[in-house]
Design an enzyme around this catalytic site. Structure first.
Site, short mmCIF file in Angstrom:
data_model
loop_
_atom_site.label_atom_id
_atom_site.label_comp_id
_atom_site.label_asym_id
_atom_site.label_seq_id
_atom_site.Cartn_x
_atom_site.Cartn_y
_atom_site.Cartn_z
N ALA A 60 0.81 -1.17 0.08
CA ALA A 60 0.16 0.09 0.10
C ALA A 60 1.03 1.09 0.01
CB ALA A 60 -0.83 -0.07 1.33
N GLY A 103 0.41 -4.72 0.90
CA GLY A 103 -0.94 -4.86 0.32
C GLY A 103 -0.70 -5.45 -1.02
N GLU A 106 -1.08 -8.98 -0.53
CA GLU A 106 -2.65 -9.30 -0.21
C GLU A 106 -3.28 -9.32 -1.50
OE1 GLU A 106 -2.65 -6.50 2.99
OE2 GLU A 106 -3.32 -7.84 4.51
N GLU A 126 4.31 -5.25 7.47
CA GLU A 126 3.46 -4.32 7.89
C GLU A 126 4.03 -4.05 9.47
OE1 GLU A 126 2.28 -6.55 5.68
OE2 GLU A 126 0.62 -5.58 4.51
N1 COA Z 1 4.57 3.33 -0.76
C1 COA Z 1 4.93 4.32 -1.06
N2 COA Z 1 6.08 4.43 -1.76
C2 COA Z 1 6.91 3.46 -2.26
C3 COA Z 1 6.61 2.22 -1.54
C4 COA Z 1 5.32 2.04 -0.97
N3 COA Z 1 4.87 0.81 -0.52
N4 COA Z 1 7.47 1.40 -2.17
C5 COA Z 1 8.25 2.00 -2.70
N5 COA Z 1 8.02 3.45 -2.90
C6 COA Z 1 8.58 4.51 -3.50
C7 COA Z 1 9.88 5.06 -2.76
O1 COA Z 1 9.42 5.81 -1.54
C8 COA Z 1 10.55 5.57 -3.57
O2 COA Z 1 9.99 7.07 -4.07
P1 COA Z 1 10.86 8.33 -4.30
O3 COA Z 1 11.62 7.93 -5.40
O4 COA Z 1 9.96 9.40 -4.48
O5 COA Z 1 11.75 8.29 -3.09
C9 COA Z 1 10.36 4.94 -5.01
O6 COA Z 1 9.10 4.20 -4.62
C10 COA Z 1 11.20 3.69 -5.45
O7 COA Z 1 11.61 2.96 -3.89
P2 COA Z 1 13.15 2.69 -3.72
O8 COA Z 1 12.86 2.19 -2.27
O9 COA Z 1 14.23 3.85 -3.95
O10 COA Z 1 13.19 1.37 -4.68
P3 COA Z 1 14.13 0.03 -4.48
O11 COA Z 1 13.92 -0.82 -5.56
O12 COA Z 1 15.41 0.47 -3.93
O13 COA Z 1 13.25 -0.94 -3.40
C11 COA Z 1 11.59 -1.79 -2.01
C12 COA Z 1 12.29 -1.43 -3.47
C13 COA Z 1 10.31 -2.37 -2.64
C14 COA Z 1 12.41 -2.91 -1.45
C15 COA Z 1 11.28 -0.61 -1.23
O14 COA Z 1 11.00 0.45 -1.94
C16 COA Z 1 10.58 -0.80 -0.14
O15 COA Z 1 11.05 -1.43 1.07
N6 COA Z 1 9.48 -0.25 -0.28
C17 COA Z 1 8.34 -0.46 0.96
C18 COA Z 1 7.74 -1.83 1.38
C19 COA Z 1 6.68 -2.13 2.30
O16 COA Z 1 6.88 -1.80 3.37
N7 COA Z 1 5.80 -2.37 1.87
C20 COA Z 1 4.51 -2.62 2.90
C21 COA Z 1 3.64 -1.50 2.76
S1 COA Z 1 2.20 -1.77 3.81
#
Ligand code: COA
Length: 244
Positions: A60, A103, A106, A126
């Site tokens: 999400a 999400g 999910e 989460e």
């Molecule tokens: N919500 C909002 N923004 C998100 C996101 C999320 N769940 N996942 C990634 N993004 C955004 C990042 O903030 C970043 O934005 P920016 O360029 O404006 O800073 C962009 O997407 C790229 O993310 P980045 O972390 O640089 O990519 P990556 O390839 O290095 O890593 C992930 C990918 C998925 C490992 C990492 O983005 C991450 O851990 N995301 C969150 C995962 C999470 O906790 N999800 C559960 C949510 S309930």
């Protein structure tokens, strides 16, 4: 547009398309998924769900989630959209490359069939963000992988790699990224060769609570036994045999 919709006769391919945010599921995406469900409820077709940019969905949208209130939580914004997807009349196939987190995972648990690539990373982090997975994971994941594995995954917040997801049965098969959509289409082809009403009734019986069995499949089967398509398909089989 955060979801690209491609209609192809008996099926629809929906691609989560916010690659710059790793396809994080925001309100616009949820609205688009509701529109998609309305269309598939009115005109049942197989749905293939996938993501662009080598990612299924990284969860999400955390920027939106951070601002959400207890009332928002009670509205079950993502949960209700994913439930609606789960209840679609025809099968839903999730084709996942890369991250399917929170999400995003999910959403995939709401599908009937899940396939992935060797780059798949799936799980529910989460609790690390101070919330719980409340869009289906706590009841849907145990149904898919069993309670012990679901508890371990949800209570640690760790992420499975593709091989572990395959070993757990969380995905049925793995495919190279450039063959993932073809593999999903092949599954949709198999579904398309069968009687759509029989497929829909099978899905309804699969979805029904335990207490409704076996009455529900008797009723659904009764409807199919009265259908001209059953007679046509069985006659075709028998006549083909007779001609041998
Ligand atoms: N919500 C909002 N923004 C998100 C996101 C999320 N769940 N996942 C990634 N993004 C955004 C990042 O903030 C970043 O934005 P920016 O360029 O404006 O800073 C962009 O997407 C790229 O993310 P980045 O972390 O640089 O990519 P990556 O390839 O290095 O890593 C992930 C990918 C998925 C490992 C990492 O983005 C991450 O851990 N995301 C969150 C995962 C999470 O906790 N999800 C559960 C949510 S309930």
């Amino acid at each position: 547009m955060t979801v690209q919709i491609e209609e192809r006769g008996d099926r629809v391919v929906a691609t989560l398309d916010r690659p710059e945010k790793r396809n994080a599921i925001d309100q616009e995406t949820i609205d688009a998924l509701h529109d998609l469900c309305a269309s598939l409820e009115a005109d049942p077709r197989t749905l293939i769900l996938t993501g662009s940019g080598g990612v299924f969905a990284a969860g999400a949208d955390i920027a939106e989630l951070r601002e959400r209130t207890p009332d928002d939580a009670r509205r079950g914004i993502n949960a209700l959209a994913f439930l609606r997807i789960r209840e679609l009349p025809m099968p839903v196939i999730a084709a996942m490359d890369g991250y399917a987190l929170g999400g995003g995972a999910e959403l995939a648990y709401a599908a009937d069939i899940r396939i992935g690539t060797p780059a798949l990373r799936i799980g529910n982090p989460e609790t690390g963000l101070g919330i719980m997975a409340a869009a289906g994971a706590t009841w849907r994941l145990p149904e898919i992988v069993g309670e012990a594995r679901a508890s371990e995954l949800l209570l640690t917040g760790r992420t499975l790699d593709a091989d572990e997801a395959l070993a757990w049965g969380l995905v049925s098969t793995l495919h190279p990224a450039d063959e993932l959509l073809d593999a999903a289409q092949t599954i949709a082809d198999r579904i398309a060769a069968n009687d759509p009403l029989a497929t829909q009734h099978t899905k309804r019986a699969l979805r029904a609570p335990r207490a409704e069995h076996p009455a529900i499949e008797f009723d659904l089967q009764a409807e199919l036994f009265a259908s001209p398509e059953k007679h046509r398909r069985m006659t075709e089989f028998l006549e083909k045999r007779a001609r041998r």
